[in-house]
Design a protein around this motif. Sequence first.
Motif, PDB file in Angstrom:
ATOM      1  N   LYS A 198      42.680  80.309  76.007  1.00 56.78           N
ATOM      2  CA  LYS A 198      43.301  81.155  74.987  1.00 56.78           C
ATOM      3  C   LYS A 198      44.444  81.962  75.575  1.00 56.78           C
ATOM      4  O   LYS A 198      45.494  82.138  74.949  1.00 56.78           O
ATOM      5  CB  LYS A 198      42.243  82.091  74.393  1.00 56.78           C
ATOM      6  N   SER A 199      44.258  82.441  76.815  1.00 67.25           N
ATOM      7  CA  SER A 199      45.318  83.201  77.471  1.00 67.25           C
ATOM      8  C   SER A 199      46.542  82.327  77.722  1.00 67.25           C
ATOM      9  O   SER A 199      47.688  82.764  77.528  1.00 67.25           O
ATOM     10  CB  SER A 199      44.800  83.776  78.796  1.00 67.25           C
ATOM     11  N   HIS A 237      48.401  81.937  74.569  1.00 71.85           N
ATOM     12  CA  HIS A 237      49.112  83.164  74.214  1.00 71.85           C
ATOM     13  C   HIS A 237      50.411  83.282  75.001  1.00 71.85           C
ATOM     14  O   HIS A 237      51.461  83.661  74.455  1.00 71.85           O
ATOM     15  CB  HIS A 237      48.220  84.379  74.486  1.00 71.85           C
ATOM     16  N   GLN A 257      54.236  83.429  73.542  1.00 74.37           N
ATOM     17  CA  GLN A 257      55.177  84.490  73.875  1.00 74.37           C
ATOM     18  C   GLN A 257      56.518  83.978  74.400  1.00 74.37           C
ATOM     19  O   GLN A 257      57.472  84.756  74.499  1.00 74.37           O
ATOM     20  CB  GLN A 257      54.556  85.432  74.915  1.00 74.37           C
ATOM     21  N   PHE A 269      47.450  85.896  67.247  1.00 69.19           N
ATOM     22  CA  PHE A 269      48.181  86.560  68.325  1.00 69.19           C
ATOM     23  C   PHE A 269      49.029  87.726  67.817  1.00 69.19           C
ATOM     24  O   PHE A 269      49.474  88.563  68.605  1.00 69.19           O
ATOM     25  CB  PHE A 269      49.089  85.565  69.047  1.00 69.19           C
ATOM     26  N   TYR A 325      44.266  92.164  68.370  1.00 61.42           N
ATOM     27  CA  TYR A 325      44.532  91.339  69.546  1.00 61.42           C
ATOM     28  C   TYR A 325      45.631  91.960  70.403  1.00 61.42           C
ATOM     29  O   TYR A 325      45.522  92.000  71.629  1.00 61.42           O
ATOM     30  CB  TYR A 325      44.947  89.933  69.118  1.00 61.42           C
TER      31      TYR A 325
END
Length: 217
Positions: A36-37, A40, A44, A75, A80
């Motif tokens: 998940k990181s 993300h 970004q 996100f 979050y």
Amino acid sequence: MYVINVLQANYNLEDLNEESLTYVNRLLGERYKQWKSDLHHHFQTFDDPEVALREGCPQELEGREDSWAWLCSHFQEGGYLKAAQANKGNRNKKTLLHHSGSRPFSYRMDARRREGSKFPEIDVFGDVYVRPGNELAESLYTTMVEKSQLVLQESASQLPPDTPLESVDPPHDAGFQILTETLDQTLGRRPGTYCRGMGNARRRESRARSASRSNGR
């Protein structure tokens, strides 16, 4: 959920004992958070969330664009964003900063064990924390290595005099004990079962549980 379903389809998880099941759950939790990181960070890289939604669907989610749409929305949620900011603030407060990238500590320790490391926890600490200019991490690592050599010498003293040090095996969990004791003595022990310097690769027993075992013995 997808990973769990795959595991259940290929392995009989019902036969796992409590310790193994705890390990599997922790491992899956680590993989999910890292996955998940990574997504993300990918999100970004786009300046506009709409562009990320329209053009940024990663290859691993091809055919499941609805999942990418959900993540893009997730996100941008206040909860979050607040949690991500808090995690960033907590990282800035850390005394030791690791440089392991996205590879979990547990993977690194398994690799070190396969290479024949006698003290994988200490070796991984050196791999991910020691960097030029980081005097604290370098000092801690040097102390750990010195203690590990003393442990090997003590173990060798109980064997025939001509036994080479390279063939001496340390006591079980010696590296873990050296690492945790060195960090606790220098930086103080944190409450709970969290082990500083180990990421999520290892947790120690709570004081209450350790005491109950001692009383039982």
